[in-house]
Design a protein around this motif. Structure first.
Motif: not given
Lengths: 142, 162
Positions: A60-61, A63-64, A83-87
């Motif tokens: 989440n950092m 992604m920030g 905002l849709d993100v895969d880590f």
């Protein structure tokens, strides 16, 4: 800060790069602000027990940082809607990060100028650590 | 190949040990009082340079009329974890991603109330084996009942790669 307008944007436009190099002090500050005690973010020993070389950045950092790329781009009159993100891979303090995007769609929906983007964070190794999509809204000129 | 993967996913889900009764059940997970200090602390930790998040005097002159929180500020809230589906699969778990939608801005002085539910549990098989994803949807509303953010956090469980 200059304002971006929908008239300025074309399909295939690059967004960024926003270059970031979050260090251990920034990770520690983020973890402190959050209050998490998750071992892999706070302790090298705990991270190593899980197979990492040391502490890693929370997803989440990172992604920030992508959110920052977008809020910088849309300006004060624009808005980030989604905002849709895969880590995909872990990021370590000191990694050199390229936060970037590319415009994939432009549409007017409910009188909103909606711009869809592919967004990602690439490390100095050329690996995409985060990858996803975003939807932003931009104002009209004049 | 795809068919083999789908069959494997079906088998894993049919035999998966988890608490099916909590899926789709929304519960309150608490509230968070937003302060300007915490917004600035968060923004500085991310290396933010946008004065909308850092500089009250600047922010007063914007359409927002004052400092607001960066979009992903909700990750700083300390809330209850919500119902646990107790997914018993694999040897390790980690965050696989987030889908976030943004509505009203979050401002200093807001109290944000959150509700959470497990929206789905599913298996995905690929070259490296099968993973089980748990998706938790959290909805954040301000003291006026206005939606500020809806987030789906994807957590994955799998075996550590050999």
């Amino acid at each position: 800060m200059s304002q971006l307008y929908i008239e300025d944007v074309d399909l295939g436009d690059d967004v960024g790069p926003l270059l970031k190099e979050p260090d251990r002090a920034q990770l520690d500050a983020y973890v402190k602000a959050w209050g998490t005690t998750t071992g892999r973010f706070v302790s090298d020993e705990a991270a190593q027990a899980e197979g990492f070389t040391g502490v890693i950045l929370p997803g989440n950092m990172s992604m920030g940082l992508l959110a920052q790329l977008l809020t910088n781009w849309v300006g004060l009159e624009g808005k980030v809607k989604r905002l849709d993100v895969d880590f995909r891979r872990s990021i370590l303090p000191g990694d050199k990060l390229n936060c970037s995007g590319i415009v994939t769609d432009i549409q007017i929906v409910d009188e909103e100028n909606q711009v869809t983007l592919d967004v990602y964070i690439e490390t100095q190794k050329g690996e995409r650590a985060l990858q996803g999509t975003a939807l932003v809204v931009l104002p009209n000129k004049g | 190949m795809t068919t083999d993967y789908q069959e494997e996913e079906r088998q894993v889900m049919a035999n998966l040990d988890y608490d099916r009764s909590v899926v789709g059940v929304e519960v309150e997970v608490g509230h968070h009082e937003v302060t300007k200090e915490k917004i600035i602390e968060y923004a500085e930790a991310l290396g933010e340079t946008n004065p909308l998040y850092l500089d009250e005097e600047f922010a007063k002159g914007t359409p927002y009329g004052g400092i607001i929180a960066p979009p992903l500020f909700y990750n700083m809230f300390s809330l209850a974890s919500g119902l646990d589906p107790k997914v018993n699969f694999g040897t390790t778990g980690f965050d696989a991603g987030q889908h976030a939608e943004f509505f009203e801005p979050v401002r200093p002085g807001d109290t944000i109330y959150a509700t959470s539910e497990i929206s789905s549990v599913y298996a995905k098989t690929g070259r490296t084996g099968t993973m089980v994803f748990t998706v938790r949807r959290t909805s954040y509303r301000n003291q006026n009942g206005e939606l500020t953010t809806v987030v789906e956090r994807r957590n994955v469980r799998r075996d550590i790669r050999k």
